[in-house]
Structure formats: structure tokens, C-alpha cells
Design a protein around this motif. Structure first.
Motif, mmCIF file in Angstrom:
data_model
loop_
_atom_site.group_PDB
_atom_site.id
_atom_site.type_symbol
_atom_site.label_atom_id
_atom_site.label_comp_id
_atom_site.label_asym_id
_atom_site.label_seq_id
_atom_site.Cartn_x
_atom_site.Cartn_y
_atom_site.Cartn_z
ATOM 1 N N GLN A 116 36.348 51.856 76.932
ATOM 2 C CA GLN A 116 37.066 53.009 77.495
ATOM 3 C C GLN A 116 38.493 52.691 77.953
ATOM 4 N N PHE A 117 39.197 51.905 77.150
ATOM 5 C CA PHE A 117 40.629 51.714 77.386
ATOM 6 C C PHE A 117 41.385 52.927 76.836
ATOM 7 N N ASP A 118 42.569 53.183 77.391
ATOM 8 C CA ASP A 118 43.425 54.261 76.873
ATOM 9 C C ASP A 118 44.209 53.806 75.650
ATOM 10 N N SER A 119 44.387 52.498 75.497
ATOM 11 C CA SER A 119 45.225 52.013 74.395
ATOM 12 C C SER A 119 44.840 50.588 74.040
ATOM 13 N N VAL A 120 45.299 50.183 72.847
ATOM 14 C CA VAL A 120 45.045 48.808 72.412
ATOM 15 C C VAL A 120 46.265 48.341 71.618
ATOM 16 N N THR A 121 46.612 47.068 71.745
ATOM 17 C CA THR A 121 47.706 46.536 70.939
ATOM 18 C C THR A 121 47.158 46.098 69.578
ATOM 19 N N VAL A 122 47.947 46.373 68.522
ATOM 20 C CA VAL A 122 47.541 45.965 67.170
ATOM 21 C C VAL A 122 48.711 45.288 66.447
ATOM 22 N N ALA A 123 48.367 44.446 65.493
ATOM 23 C CA ALA A 123 49.374 43.787 64.661
ATOM 24 C C ALA A 123 49.513 44.589 63.363
ATOM 25 N N PRO A 124 50.733 44.793 62.862
ATOM 26 C CA PRO A 124 50.923 45.645 61.680
ATOM 27 C C PRO A 124 50.796 44.932 60.348
ATOM 28 N N TYR A 125 50.577 43.640 60.354
ATOM 29 C CA TYR A 125 50.706 42.823 59.140
ATOM 30 C C TYR A 125 49.833 43.320 57.993
ATOM 31 N N MET A 126 48.637 43.868 58.300
ATOM 32 C CA MET A 126 47.742 44.298 57.211
ATOM 33 C C MET A 126 47.985 45.743 56.774
ATOM 34 N N GLY A 127 48.966 46.405 57.393
ATOM 35 C CA GLY A 127 49.417 47.692 56.888
ATOM 36 C C GLY A 127 48.598 48.913 57.299
ATOM 37 N N LYS A 128 48.963 50.018 56.631
ATOM 38 C CA LYS A 128 48.487 51.359 56.987
ATOM 39 C C LYS A 128 46.974 51.484 57.242
ATOM 40 N N ASP A 129 46.168 51.001 56.262
ATOM 41 C CA ASP A 129 44.716 51.215 56.403
ATOM 42 C C ASP A 129 44.112 50.353 57.518
ATOM 43 N N SER A 130 44.889 49.381 58.017
ATOM 44 C CA SER A 130 44.379 48.567 59.130
ATOM 45 C C SER A 130 44.724 49.192 60.488
ATOM 46 N N VAL A 131 45.663 50.131 60.490
ATOM 47 C CA VAL A 131 46.099 50.742 61.757
ATOM 48 C C VAL A 131 45.558 52.160 61.916
ATOM 49 N N THR A 142 47.813 53.633 70.204
ATOM 50 C CA THR A 142 47.798 52.378 69.461
ATOM 51 C C THR A 142 49.186 51.770 69.597
ATOM 52 N N ILE A 143 49.245 50.578 70.191
ATOM 53 C CA ILE A 143 50.554 49.987 70.509
ATOM 54 C C ILE A 143 50.802 48.858 69.518
ATOM 55 N N MET A 144 51.698 49.134 68.559
ATOM 56 C CA MET A 144 51.866 48.208 67.447
ATOM 57 C C MET A 144 53.016 47.236 67.690
ATOM 58 N N LEU A 145 52.780 45.978 67.364
ATOM 59 C CA LEU A 145 53.836 44.968 67.509
ATOM 60 C C LEU A 145 55.003 45.326 66.599
ATOM 61 N N ALA A 146 56.205 45.376 67.153
ATOM 62 C CA ALA A 146 57.403 45.653 66.342
ATOM 63 C C ALA A 146 58.296 44.416 66.360
ATOM 64 N N LEU A 147 58.899 44.158 67.522
ATOM 65 C CA LEU A 147 59.757 42.976 67.655
ATOM 66 C C LEU A 147 59.301 42.251 68.923
ATOM 67 N N THR A 148 58.640 41.134 68.749
ATOM 68 C CA THR A 148 57.940 40.518 69.874
ATOM 69 C C THR A 148 58.879 39.627 70.706
ATOM 70 N N LEU A 175 58.739 49.934 61.645
ATOM 71 C CA LEU A 175 58.927 51.140 62.456
ATOM 72 C C LEU A 175 59.032 52.385 61.564
ATOM 73 N N GLU A 176 59.870 52.295 60.534
ATOM 74 C CA GLU A 176 60.108 53.467 59.688
ATOM 75 C C GLU A 176 58.849 53.889 58.938
ATOM 76 N N THR A 177 58.167 52.907 58.345
ATOM 77 C CA THR A 177 56.970 53.242 57.548
ATOM 78 C C THR A 177 55.859 53.801 58.436
ATOM 79 N N SER A 178 55.683 53.209 59.597
ATOM 80 C CA SER A 178 54.553 53.631 60.453
ATOM 81 C C SER A 178 54.712 55.072 60.925
ATOM 82 N N LYS A 179 55.957 55.554 60.960
ATOM 83 C CA LYS A 179 56.176 56.954 61.377
ATOM 84 C C LYS A 179 55.538 57.937 60.395
ATOM 85 N N LYS A 180 55.288 57.465 59.161
ATOM 86 C CA LYS A 180 54.743 58.368 58.131
ATOM 87 C C LYS A 180 53.211 58.362 58.115
ATOM 88 N N TRP A 181 52.594 57.501 58.901
ATOM 89 C CA TRP A 181 51.131 57.402 58.877
ATOM 90 C C TRP A 181 50.475 58.595 59.571
#
Ligand SMILES: O=C(O)c1cc(=O)[nH]c(=O)n1[C@@H]1O[C@H](COP(=O)(O)O)[C@@H](O)[C@H]1O
Length: 277
Positions: A116-131, A142-148, A175-181
Motif C-alpha cells: 500500500q505505497f502511493d508510489s514506487v521508483t522504477v528504472a527505465p532501461y527495459m522500456g515501455k512494457d516494463s513500466v 511511478t517515479i522513473m529514474l531520469a538523471l540520477t 523523458l520524451e518517449t515516456s510521455k507517450k506511454w
């Protein structure tokens, strides 16, 4: 929790502070080691002492997993405590997950439904179907790593990639691609406070998104520098500090000292908010 509820809490508390609950048994006061669940007792004391100064808590899951089943129990007790006693607080499972779709769905269930967390951090490396499996949950973020914040960020994240005959840094492409998901309105992004000079460029791509910003305090990032280009009309920032707050003292006064450190940051935030809202 909705984004609007986060914004309202920030305005009400005049704070956009996130406190990282990265609990290391070697760093907490030794008197706590005698109690049954030292990690939970430590967290409970920190949370009770700081809940009016912070809008979010971010347990980093590694610090719980490291202690096996006992660690998971401490984590579950901590999230239950926050959700029951301080339901207005935004909770972040800092787990940096992401895998093929059916596995990501299970990660999402673990953090959103079971814990029951409100959010989780995720890594984008595996792309759209992983997020996208994370994004499917309503009113979860969903809080995605952008520039660490770490030096290793320059190994891959700032490399130039060529797309549609245009060169850009990899983190900008993320950043740009994830906006289209699908359900991308449920995305927030991690940008390290140590990368303050990048915020203006990042805001050009994602002007409205919330950014989770770790790296002030122990890692030396500047709150003022981040705010200069990172704030948007809804504030749009959650600034995290972990060690500098929770380990301000390793004696019986640890919760009081943690409050003093959190208050110092919160007061700076108040001034910034007054000038910007
Ligand atoms: O996702 C994160 O929270 C994160 C991303 C990043 O780029 N840098 C970063 O430090 N973090 C996390 O933020 C916390 C920073 O802790 P302190 O350096 O002690 O304030 C740790 O839990 C890190 O794992």
C-alpha cells in the motif's frame, strides 16, 4: 493519493521535503538494538518527530531487504504506521524495479496492493512494457529514474543518442518517449540535486511533472540551485534527504535532532515558496 492532494499538502505544510528512511542498524542509536524491532522503533520515532515538516517518506527497500524477513516486517509496520496515523503523507517505495511486463505487474502489486505505497521508483532501461504495468494503477505514481545523482549517471544517461536524425542525451530521450506511454500522467521522474544545472533543460521537456530530487544533504546538492530551475507553478518538486536528517545524532536525542535538521530545510523551503507562489 492524487497529485492534487500532494500539491495541497505542500501548500498547507509549506514544505516539499521528503525524508528518506534508509535505516542501517550500524548507524542507529545503540539503545534501540535492545528492543524487539529496532528498525520500526527508529522509524516511528523519526516519523512522529517530523511528520508536520515533511510531505513524504521514502524507505529505500534495500535497507529492509538486507535484513531478510525481519526487514520486510519492519517495512510493512512502517508503511502501515504512516498510512494509519498520517494518511495525508505521500509514501515512496524506493525499489528501483522494472522487468518484463508480467514480472513488473507483480512488482506493482507488491508495492501498490500488498504494501500500500502511493508510489514506487522504477528504472527505465527495459522500456515501455516494463513500466506500463506500474502506470495502470489509478492514483498510484511511478517515479522513473531520469538523471540520477551519482557520478555513474554520466556513464549512460548523458550519452548522445541519434533518433530521427537528431542527437540528444539519453535521459532526454527517456523523458520524451515516456510521455507517450499509456497513463503517463501517473509518471514522476527522479533527477539528482547534484545535477542542478540540468533542470532548466529538463523542465522544457516535462514542465508539469513532479520530480523526486535526492542528493541534498549527504551528497552535497543545493536546494536553492535546484529550485531556481526546477520549480513549476504547482511546485513540482519533492526534495529528499535521508542520512543528513535521520542520522543527525546517534544518541537518545536522535528524533529531536532529526527534527532540527528537517526544520532547517523546511524553513528554507518556506522562504522559496513565499517568493514563488
Ligand atoms: O531514487 C532515489 O531515491 C535515488 C536516486 C538517485 O539518483 N540518487 C539517490 O541518492 N537516490 C536515493 O536517495 C537516497 C539519498 O540518500 P542521502 O544521500 O542519504 O540523502 C538514497 O536512498 C538513494 O538510494
Amino acid at each position: 493519493m492524487t497529485t492534487q492532494q500532494i500539491i495541497e499538502q505542500i501548500k498547507f505544510k509549506k514544505s516539499f521535503l521528503t525524508i528518506g528512511l534508509d535505516v542501517d542498524l550500524e548507524k542507529i542509536p545503540t539503545h534501540l538494538l535492545q528492543v524487539e524491532d529496532p528498525i520500526f522503533e527508529f522509524n516511528k520515532a523519526i516519523i512522529d518527530a517530523t511528520h508536520d515538516l515533511a510531505v513524504a517518506y521514502k524507505p529505500n527497500i534495500a535497507f529492509y531487504e538486507a535484513y531478510g524477513i525481519k526487514g520486510w516486517i519492519s517495512l510493512k509496520k512502517t508503511i502501515n504506521y504512516i498510512n494509519e496515523k498520517y494518511p495525508e503523507i505521500f509514501t515512496i517505495a524506493d525499489a528501483k524495479r522494472g522487468d518484463i511486463g508480467n514480472t513488473s505487474s507483480m512488482y506493482a502489486k507488491a508495492f501498490f496492493e500488498d504494501l500500500q505505497f502511493d508510489s514506487v521508483t522504477v528504472a527505465p532501461y527495459m522500456g515501455k512494457d516494463s513500466v506500463e504495468p506500474f502506470l495502470a494503477f489509478e492514483n498510484k505514481h511511478t517515479i522513473m529514474l531520469a538523471l540520477t545523482s551519482n557520478d555513474g549517471a554520466f556513464d549512460f544517461q548523458t550519452l548522445l543518442v541519434n533518433k530521427d536524425q537528431q542527437e540528444k542525451e539519453l535521459y532526454k530521450e527517456v523523458l520524451e518517449t515516456s510521455k507517450k506511454w499509456k497513463n503517463s500522467e501517473n509518471l514522476m521522474y527522479v533527477v539528482g540535486a547534484t545535477k542542478a544545472e540540468y533542470f532548466a533543460e529538463i523542465r522544457k521537456i516535462i514542465p508539469d511533472s513532479f520530480l523526486l530530487v535526492p542528493g541534498v544533504g549527504a551528497q552535497g546538492g543545493s536546494l536553492a540551485e535546484v529550485c531556481k530551475y526546477g520549480l513549476n507553478s504547482n511546485i513540482g518538486l519533492l526534495i529528499n534527504s535521508s542520512r543528513a536528517i535521520i542520522y543527525a545524532s546517534n544518541r537518545t536525542d536522535f528524533a529531536k535532532k532529526a527534527r532540527e535538521e528537517a526544520l532547517k530545510i523546511k524553513q528554507k523551503m518556506e522562504v522559496i515558496l513565499q517568493a514563488n507562489l
